[in-house]
Design an enzyme around this catalytic site. Structure first.
Site, PDB file in Angstrom:
ATOM      1  CG  HIS A 139      -3.649  60.973  12.951  1.00  0.00           C
ATOM      2  ND1 HIS A 139      -3.587  59.595  12.931  1.00  0.00           N
ATOM      3  CD2 HIS A 139      -2.615  61.391  13.720  1.00  0.00           C
ATOM      4  CE1 HIS A 139      -2.561  59.208  13.667  1.00  0.00           C
ATOM      5  NE2 HIS A 139      -1.957  60.274  14.155  1.00  0.00           N
ATOM      6  CG  ASP A 166       0.768  60.274  16.841  1.00  0.00           C
ATOM      7  OD1 ASP A 166       0.191  60.131  15.740  1.00  0.00           O
ATOM      8  OD2 ASP A 166       1.542  59.411  17.305  1.00  0.00           O
TER       9      ASP A 166
END
Length: 146
Positions: A74, A120
């Site tokens: 991420h 996300d």
């Protein structure tokens, strides 16, 4: 201010050490929190804010497990999104929906919003598939994340 410091500052906004229900949070982090709650409804989002070497503030060293690796990916995804002109992932909002644990980024997002939403979304899905080890929550970063 150095962009890396800005990212750390933004990540600290969700740290459970100073968080309260009425403290402001960058909107994107609020959306990310909601995505996590969509895919992992049985665990509070803040359990992911100070986990391993990469979940939460900053990130260095070798991820401690698969969940921490989700956070490293991420972080790297946000670094790629920052290469888009005027794209600040921690503050960029986007359109998405959650339906029965399934996340979908909506088509009306611009390039930055689409990239951040996908970062996300993929992280939240990764969190849902990775085991959570309580021993990797709030670890000694200096000792374990070199």
């Amino acid at each position: 201010m150095n962009p890396a410091h800005l990212l750390i500052l933004a990540a600290v906004c969700v740290s459970p050490l100073g968080a309260s229900s009425n403290r402001p949070m960058p909107l994107n982090l609020y959306q990310f929190k909601n995505m996590i709650q969509c895919t992992v409804p049985n665990r509070s989002w803040w359990h992911f804010a100070d986990y391993g070497c990469y979940c939460g503030r900053g990130g260095s060293g070798t991820p401690v497990d698969d969940l921490d690796r989700c956070c490293q990916i991420h972080d790297n995804c946000y670094n790629e999104a920052e290469k888009i002109s005027r794209c600040w992932p921690y503050f960029k909002t986007y359109s998405y929906e959650c339906s029965q644990g399934t996340l979908t980024c909506k088509g009306g997002n611009n390039a930055c919003a689409a990239a951040v939403c996908d970062c996300d979304r993929l992280a939240a899905i990764c969190f849902a598939g990775a085991p959570y080890n309580d021993n990797n929550y709030n670890i000694d970063l200096k000792a374990r994340c070199q």
